[in-house]
Design a protein around this motif. Sequence first.
Motif, short mmCIF file in Angstrom:
data_model
loop_
_atom_site.label_atom_id
_atom_site.label_comp_id
_atom_site.label_asym_id
_atom_site.label_seq_id
_atom_site.Cartn_x
_atom_site.Cartn_y
_atom_site.Cartn_z
N GLU A 158 0.79 -0.99 -0.22
CA GLU A 158 0.03 -0.46 0.20
C GLU A 158 1.03 1.08 -0.41
O GLU A 158 1.63 1.71 0.84
CB GLU A 158 -0.86 0.04 1.31
N SER A 159 0.43 1.99 -0.87
CA SER A 159 1.63 3.51 -1.03
C SER A 159 0.34 4.61 -0.06
O SER A 159 -0.46 4.76 -0.47
CB SER A 159 1.96 4.00 -2.23
N LEU A 160 1.15 5.64 0.41
CA LEU A 160 -0.03 6.62 0.35
C LEU A 160 0.94 8.27 0.05
O LEU A 160 2.24 8.36 0.02
CB LEU A 160 0.38 7.42 2.23
N PRO A 161 0.06 9.15 -1.29
CA PRO A 161 0.59 10.31 -1.36
C PRO A 161 1.34 10.95 -0.32
O PRO A 161 1.18 10.83 0.52
CB PRO A 161 0.36 10.84 -1.96
N TYR A 162 2.48 11.56 -0.82
CA TYR A 162 3.38 12.16 0.24
C TYR A 162 3.86 13.83 0.02
O TYR A 162 4.08 13.32 -1.38
CB TYR A 162 3.91 11.82 1.50
N THR A 163 3.03 14.55 0.01
CA THR A 163 4.04 15.72 -0.39
C THR A 163 5.01 16.38 0.45
O THR A 163 4.94 16.35 2.02
CB THR A 163 3.05 16.95 0.27
N PRO A 219 19.29 12.43 -2.57
CA PRO A 219 19.43 11.32 -2.69
C PRO A 219 18.59 10.50 -1.39
O PRO A 219 17.80 9.57 -1.66
CB PRO A 219 20.50 11.32 -3.69
N SER A 220 19.10 10.29 -0.43
CA SER A 220 19.47 9.92 0.10
C SER A 220 17.36 10.05 1.17
O SER A 220 17.40 9.12 2.09
CB SER A 220 20.36 10.04 1.63
N ILE A 221 17.05 10.95 0.48
CA ILE A 221 15.60 11.07 1.33
C ILE A 221 14.72 9.80 0.95
O ILE A 221 12.95 9.87 1.80
CB ILE A 221 15.08 12.38 0.72
N HIS A 222 14.67 9.18 0.23
CA HIS A 222 14.38 8.17 0.04
C HIS A 222 14.26 6.94 0.87
O HIS A 222 12.93 6.21 1.63
CB HIS A 222 14.77 6.44 -1.18
N ILE A 223 14.97 7.26 1.96
CA ILE A 223 14.43 7.36 3.39
C ILE A 223 13.47 7.11 4.10
O ILE A 223 12.21 6.23 4.96
CB ILE A 223 15.97 7.04 4.50
N LEU A 224 13.50 9.15 3.64
CA LEU A 224 12.48 9.43 5.10
C LEU A 224 11.21 9.06 4.35
O LEU A 224 10.54 8.96 4.80
CB LEU A 224 12.91 11.21 5.06
N LEU A 225 11.49 9.49 2.48
CA LEU A 225 10.03 8.73 2.23
C LEU A 225 9.22 7.62 2.26
O LEU A 225 7.88 7.16 2.05
CB LEU A 225 10.22 8.80 0.19
N MET A 226 10.42 6.37 2.50
CA MET A 226 10.47 5.03 2.63
C MET A 226 9.16 5.15 3.42
O MET A 226 7.58 4.06 3.47
CB MET A 226 11.11 3.94 2.99
N PHE A 227 9.41 5.68 4.52
CA PHE A 227 8.09 5.54 6.01
C PHE A 227 6.92 6.91 6.01
O PHE A 227 5.75 6.46 5.90
CB PHE A 227 8.89 6.34 6.91
N SER A 228 7.14 8.00 4.83
CA SER A 228 5.71 8.88 4.73
C SER A 228 5.45 7.71 3.96
O SER A 228 4.21 8.58 3.55
CB SER A 228 6.92 9.90 4.36
N CYS A 229 5.58 7.60 2.67
CA CYS A 229 4.49 6.74 1.93
C CYS A 229 3.94 5.03 2.56
O CYS A 229 3.31 4.96 1.44
CB CYS A 229 5.08 6.50 0.16
N ARG A 285 11.48 18.01 -5.12
CA ARG A 285 11.64 19.38 -4.94
C ARG A 285 11.08 19.60 -3.68
O ARG A 285 9.91 18.70 -4.13
CB ARG A 285 11.30 19.88 -6.38
N PRO A 286 10.48 20.17 -3.38
CA PRO A 286 9.57 20.81 -2.44
C PRO A 286 8.18 21.06 -3.37
O PRO A 286 8.04 22.08 -4.55
CB PRO A 286 10.33 22.48 -1.94
N GLY A 287 7.45 20.71 -3.21
CA GLY A 287 6.17 20.83 -3.38
C GLY A 287 5.52 19.35 -3.66
O GLY A 287 4.57 19.13 -4.23
N ASP A 288 6.99 18.50 -4.41
CA ASP A 288 5.92 17.61 -5.52
C ASP A 288 5.81 16.29 -4.12
O ASP A 288 5.85 16.49 -2.69
CB ASP A 288 7.68 15.95 -5.01
N VAL A 289 4.85 15.89 -5.11
CA VAL A 289 3.48 14.74 -4.13
C VAL A 289 3.93 14.02 -4.59
O VAL A 289 4.10 12.89 -5.97
CB VAL A 289 1.98 14.84 -5.11
N ILE A 290 4.39 12.87 -3.69
CA ILE A 290 5.79 11.53 -4.05
C ILE A 290 4.53 10.38 -3.60
O ILE A 290 4.13 10.42 -3.25
CB ILE A 290 6.43 11.15 -2.92
N THR A 291 4.74 9.29 -4.23
CA THR A 291 3.86 8.38 -4.10
C THR A 291 5.63 6.26 -4.81
O THR A 291 6.02 7.18 -4.84
CB THR A 291 2.90 7.67 -5.37
N LEU A 292 4.78 6.04 -4.22
CA LEU A 292 5.65 4.89 -3.77
C LEU A 292 4.80 3.74 -4.09
O LEU A 292 3.62 3.41 -4.61
CB LEU A 292 5.68 4.56 -2.61
#
Length: 161
Positions: free
Chosen positions: A34-39, A77-87, A113-120
């Motif tokens: 399951e993926s949650l969008p994250y801004t 680039p290492s922000i994917h660590i934060l995104l893994m838990f945010s999404c 970038r700031p403002g991007d809506v990220i999905t996984l």
Amino acid sequence: MTQAVGSTRFETDFWKDAKSRKVWDDIVPGEPRESLPYTLTREAISLFCKAVGETNPLYIDEAAAKAGPYGGLVAPPSIHILLMFSCTPADDWMRSPGTVNAGQSWSYNIPARPGDVITLQARALDKFIRRERLFVVHDNVFFNQHGDVICSGRGQTIRPM
């Protein structure tokens, strides 16, 4: 305990939802997680950089970033660590306490970038037992709101028994 980052609250008690997380038997290779969008916010990028000691002006200095190759602030680039838990939701199996990273490989395509809506898009590719340890091979692809791939990775984790 939670910490506010922009309009998002991050749980900092990693054991809080441990009993609700999927366990070994719940992991089905090929089944999408399951993926949650994250801004992604400028504040989240700044806090992440501070936490990991990142000082590159492309990530934290608006004026320097505007003059840089991306024309504005970007996330490391290492922000994917934060995104893994945010999404992912609180019951995601990758969040299980006791999980050990057994190796990973990432490819970075474009900066977030700031403002991007990220999905996984993520899934387990395989799971197996070796030397009485539970392993999961998984892949993860992060997209922005335009469907562009930010980064993709494949890894192995050792799961708690």
